[in-house]
Scaffold this active site. Structure first.
Site, PDB file in Angstrom:
ATOM      1  N   GLY A 260     -15.778  53.544  36.278  1.00  0.00           N
ATOM      2  CA  GLY A 260     -15.721  54.765  37.062  1.00  0.00           C
ATOM      3  C   GLY A 260     -14.904  55.886  36.471  1.00  0.00           C
ATOM      4  O   GLY A 260     -14.939  57.008  36.981  1.00  0.00           O
ATOM      5  N   GLU A 294     -14.280  47.824  33.554  1.00  0.00           N
ATOM      6  CA  GLU A 294     -15.694  47.952  33.174  1.00  0.00           C
ATOM      7  C   GLU A 294     -16.087  49.399  32.936  1.00  0.00           C
ATOM      8  O   GLU A 294     -16.951  49.943  33.619  1.00  0.00           O
ATOM      9  CB  GLU A 294     -16.599  47.423  34.301  1.00  0.00           C
ATOM     10  CG  GLU A 294     -16.379  46.001  34.700  1.00  0.00           C
ATOM     11  CD  GLU A 294     -17.139  45.620  35.968  1.00  0.00           C
ATOM     12  OE1 GLU A 294     -17.306  44.421  36.211  1.00  0.00           O
ATOM     13  OE2 GLU A 294     -17.560  46.530  36.724  1.00  0.00           O
ATOM     14  N   PRO A 295     -15.466  50.064  31.971  1.00  0.00           N
ATOM     15  CA  PRO A 295     -15.823  51.463  31.742  1.00  0.00           C
ATOM     16  C   PRO A 295     -17.211  51.583  31.122  1.00  0.00           C
ATOM     17  O   PRO A 295     -17.601  50.761  30.288  1.00  0.00           O
ATOM     18  CB  PRO A 295     -14.752  51.938  30.747  1.00  0.00           C
ATOM     19  CG  PRO A 295     -14.370  50.683  30.009  1.00  0.00           C
ATOM     20  CD  PRO A 295     -14.494  49.550  30.993  1.00  0.00           C
ATOM     21  N   GLY A 296     -17.945  52.575  31.537  1.00  0.00           N
ATOM     22  CA  GLY A 296     -19.229  52.893  30.908  1.00  0.00           C
ATOM     23  C   GLY A 296     -19.160  54.306  30.362  1.00  0.00           C
ATOM     24  O   GLY A 296     -18.964  54.537  29.168  1.00  0.00           O
ATOM     25  N   ARG A 297     -19.256  55.272  31.277  1.00  0.00           N
ATOM     26  CA  ARG A 297     -19.304  56.685  30.911  1.00  0.00           C
ATOM     27  C   ARG A 297     -18.152  57.113  30.004  1.00  0.00           C
ATOM     28  O   ARG A 297     -18.354  57.814  29.017  1.00  0.00           O
ATOM     29  CB  ARG A 297     -19.253  57.518  32.197  1.00  0.00           C
ATOM     30  CG  ARG A 297     -19.429  59.002  31.980  1.00  0.00           C
ATOM     31  CD  ARG A 297     -19.130  59.781  33.277  1.00  0.00           C
ATOM     32  NE  ARG A 297     -19.759  59.217  34.441  1.00  0.00           N
ATOM     33  CZ  ARG A 297     -20.988  59.537  34.878  1.00  0.00           C
ATOM     34  NH1 ARG A 297     -21.672  60.459  34.269  1.00  0.00           N
ATOM     35  NH2 ARG A 297     -21.488  58.946  35.939  1.00  0.00           N
ATOM     36  N   ARG A 333     -29.831  63.800  34.165  1.00  0.00           N
ATOM     37  CA  ARG A 333     -28.607  64.053  34.944  1.00  0.00           C
ATOM     38  C   ARG A 333     -28.555  65.431  35.610  1.00  0.00           C
ATOM     39  O   ARG A 333     -28.171  65.523  36.778  1.00  0.00           O
ATOM     40  CB  ARG A 333     -27.357  63.815  34.078  1.00  0.00           C
ATOM     41  CG  ARG A 333     -27.250  62.360  33.571  1.00  0.00           C
ATOM     42  CD  ARG A 333     -25.895  62.039  32.969  1.00  0.00           C
ATOM     43  NE  ARG A 333     -24.878  62.088  34.000  1.00  0.00           N
ATOM     44  CZ  ARG A 333     -24.068  63.105  34.204  1.00  0.00           C
ATOM     45  NH1 ARG A 333     -24.089  64.156  33.412  1.00  0.00           N
ATOM     46  NH2 ARG A 333     -23.213  63.082  35.197  1.00  0.00           N
ATOM     47  N   CYS A 365     -43.511  69.698  34.279  1.00  0.00           N
ATOM     48  CA  CYS A 365     -44.061  70.473  35.398  1.00  0.00           C
ATOM     49  C   CYS A 365     -43.295  70.231  36.688  1.00  0.00           C
ATOM     50  O   CYS A 365     -43.828  69.689  37.658  1.00  0.00           O
ATOM     51  CB  CYS A 365     -45.533  70.128  35.574  1.00  0.00           C
ATOM     52  SG  CYS A 365     -46.411  70.325  34.027  1.00  0.00           S
ATOM     53  N   GLU A 366     -42.016  70.574  36.687  1.00  0.00           N
ATOM     54  CA  GLU A 366     -41.152  70.468  37.861  1.00  0.00           C
ATOM     55  C   GLU A 366     -40.119  71.581  37.734  1.00  0.00           C
ATOM     56  O   GLU A 366     -39.541  71.750  36.665  1.00  0.00           O
ATOM     57  CB  GLU A 366     -40.357  69.154  37.863  1.00  0.00           C
ATOM     58  CG  GLU A 366     -41.165  67.902  37.802  1.00  0.00           C
ATOM     59  CD  GLU A 366     -41.085  67.091  39.079  1.00  0.00           C
ATOM     60  OE1 GLU A 366     -40.326  67.471  39.992  1.00  0.00           O
ATOM     61  OE2 GLU A 366     -41.795  66.088  39.149  1.00  0.00           O
ATOM     62  N   TYR A 394     -25.572  57.434  30.391  1.00  0.00           N
ATOM     63  CA  TYR A 394     -26.593  57.747  31.399  1.00  0.00           C
ATOM     64  C   TYR A 394     -27.547  58.827  30.881  1.00  0.00           C
ATOM     65  O   TYR A 394     -28.007  59.684  31.636  1.00  0.00           O
ATOM     66  CB  TYR A 394     -25.936  58.133  32.741  1.00  0.00           C
ATOM     67  CG  TYR A 394     -24.969  57.058  33.208  1.00  0.00           C
ATOM     68  CD1 TYR A 394     -25.465  55.828  33.630  1.00  0.00           C
ATOM     69  CD2 TYR A 394     -23.591  57.238  33.139  1.00  0.00           C
ATOM     70  CE1 TYR A 394     -24.594  54.808  33.998  1.00  0.00           C
ATOM     71  CE2 TYR A 394     -22.717  56.219  33.503  1.00  0.00           C
ATOM     72  CZ  TYR A 394     -23.222  55.014  33.935  1.00  0.00           C
ATOM     73  OH  TYR A 394     -22.361  54.002  34.290  1.00  0.00           O
TER      74      TYR A 394
HETATM   75  C1  LIG Z   1     -21.924  51.538  36.839  1.00  0.00           C
HETATM   76  C2  LIG Z   1     -20.914  50.487  36.908  1.00  0.00           C
HETATM   77  C3  LIG Z   1     -19.799  50.540  36.066  1.00  0.00           C
HETATM   78  C4  LIG Z   1     -19.551  51.651  35.098  1.00  0.00           C
HETATM   79  O1  LIG Z   1     -19.361  52.885  35.698  1.00  0.00           O
HETATM   80  P1  LIG Z   1     -18.855  54.106  34.814  1.00  0.00           P
HETATM   81  O2  LIG Z   1     -18.686  55.195  35.777  1.00  0.00           O
HETATM   82  O3  LIG Z   1     -19.919  54.398  33.820  1.00  0.00           O
HETATM   83  O4  LIG Z   1     -17.585  53.705  34.167  1.00  0.00           O
HETATM   84  C5  LIG Z   1     -18.893  49.510  36.135  1.00  0.00           C
HETATM   85  N1  LIG Z   1     -19.060  48.481  36.999  1.00  0.00           N
HETATM   86  C6  LIG Z   1     -20.114  48.404  37.824  1.00  0.00           C
HETATM   87  C7  LIG Z   1     -20.240  47.242  38.741  1.00  0.00           C
HETATM   88  C8  LIG Z   1     -21.076  49.399  37.814  1.00  0.00           C
HETATM   89  O5  LIG Z   1     -22.110  49.329  38.642  1.00  0.00           O
END
Ligand SMILES: *Cc1c(COP(=O)(O)O)cnc(C)c1O
Length: 441
Positions: A260, A294-297, A333, A365-366, A394
């Protein structure tokens, strides 16, 4: 009182955007470079649209995240839904981090990229029995369970497979994170997690179910969160639950703190690993736990750009539209979350021309196929290229083939070399599995 002149209403200039992103540099000759690699040269060879990711940027972000967590027992599991390219997963794996998966497809991708099963956590609200069986057969570290119903299914599957599943219960902490409503996941009315007042009894129940080994708790309150407060609130709730569970005589070894952490897309400050670490330190660090994040973004978002070429300029009445060869099917996005992405010309000559407001759109076409409204940009001739910034998370993963537009190529830069890491999808692939039934022949 006179109204304040809010200077942050003025979008950042091209120079501001680049100054805040040291991996992107404008060179007089080469134009925009990413970690030193000239983006025009990549586009010349691979065509556009194309995603470009910086190996060094991902690696250094992972290092600074680990450094911020120093002194605590924290393992990083990259949320691979943000970017599932095998090459990106390889960068994560080589750095010793694990991944968080949310489907059988992601599990198989992670294993294909050489991520060890022991470094894989499985999250998600709708795991099927088949996905559970596959995860248990692979021997992954942990499944984060989101309901009493899922717990029963997992127990049955584990018994059938002759395995014991390490289980963390995902808590819904009822914390409203200040983010876009579509990516807030920790409110009581969201589909995610188990209500915190049900956790203790469900954990005790899980401890008695065959095939399950409850190891701890998990939480994930949403995405693109840039302040520490919501994390601290959620983790304080989790810490309280850990104490309650232990008082009830239950073993708790793990807390998965979720992802997050947000980034600065415009001129707002991004989330800081130090602040996230502070929230963890203040709430969970003294509980003798194995912690996960659990970082993604945050890890991959700033490391990527989407390169596109101008197809045509169109003026109607007051409006100036710059029509790109990239569209909402590539990067959804802006259409989906009203997201703001910086847009920078790739050629140095374009970048120093006077600017005027332009709507940057794709050919789909949107009306929602709009990357930016009234953005201060120079005149861009057909064929000129732009980089859409902070597209590493994303981005490609959410692409579709809407309007029969094949998935774009992906490239990874390493120093002054670069390589295609996903080929552009051949257009024939789009109907390769279509079937014309006998009654139409
Ligand atoms: C999407 C998600 C993440 C990653 O979220 P980010 O905002 O990209 O860091 C981590 N854990 C879970 C369970 C998720 O669904």
């Amino acid at each position: 009182m006179a109204p304040d002149i809010n200077i942050s209403d003025r979008p950042p200039s091209i120079a501001d955007l680049l100054a805040a992103r040291p991996h992107l540099t404008m060179h007089a000759m080469d134009g925009l470079t990413l970690e030193g690699a000239p983006l025009n040269a990549i586009a010349d060879q691979v065509g556009t649209p194309v995603w470009v990711y910086g190996f060094g940027t991902i690696r250094s972000r992972l290092r600074s995240l680990n450094a911020a967590m120093a002194g605590m027992n924290v393992a990083v599991h990259f949320a691979m839904k943000a970017n599932d390219s095998l090459a990106v997963l390889k960068v994560i794996g080589l750095a010793g981090a694990g991944v968080d998966v949310v489907s059988s497809g992601e599990l198989r991708r992670a294993l294909a990229a050489g991520i060890s099963a022991q470094n894989i956590v499985f999250s998600g609200v709708g795991k099927t029995a088949g996905e559970m069986a596959e995860a248990l057969a692979a021997g992954i570290a942990q499944l984060n369970v989101e309901s009493a119903e899922e717990l029963e299914t997992l127990s049955a599957v584990a018994v059938r497979c002759g395995r014991v599943a390490n289980v963390a219960l995902r808590v819904n902490p009822d914390v409203a994170a200040p983010t876009h409503t579509k990516i807030a996941t920790g409110r009581a009315g969201d589909k995610f997690g188990i209500a915190h007042h049900e956790i203790v009894s469900l954990y005790a129940h899980a401890a008695g179910l065959p095939g399950l080994r409850p190891v701890g708790l998990a939480v994930h309150i949403g995405s693109q969160i840039v302040s520490a407060g919501p994390f601290r609130d959620a983790y304080a709730r989790i810490a309280g639950l850990v104490r309650e569970l232990r008082q009830a005589g239950l073993r708790v070894e793990v807390v998965d703190c979720g992802g997050g952490l947000g980034i600065g897309y415009r001129d707002e400050p991004g989330g800081s690993p130090a602040a996230l670490a502070g929230a963890i330190r203040a709430t969970l660090a003294d509980l003798d736990l194995r912690l996960m994040i659990e970082p993604g973004r945050w890890l991959v978002g700033p490391a990527g750009v989407l390169l596109a070429s101008v197809v045509r300029n169109k003026r109607t009445g007051e409006n100036r539209f710059v029509i790109l060869d990239a569209a909402m099917n590539d990067l959804i996005r802006p259409a989906m979350y009203e997201a703001w992405h910086g847009i920078v010309p790739v050629s140095a000559a374009d970048a120093i021309m006077p600017v005027g407001p332009a709507d940057i759109v794709g050919p789909v076409c949107e009306s929602g196929d709009l990357f930016a409204r009234a953005r201060p940009l120079p005149d861009l001739a057909p064929g000129a290229r732009v980089a859409i910034l902070d597209s590493g998370a994303y981005g490609a993963v959410m692409s579709s083939a809407y309007n029969a537009r094949p998935l774009a190529a992906e490239v990874m830069v390493d120093g002054d070399t670069w390589a295609v890491i996903r080929q552009r999808q051949p257009v024939e692939d789009l109907w390769a599995r279509d079937v014309i039934p006998p009654f139409l022949k």
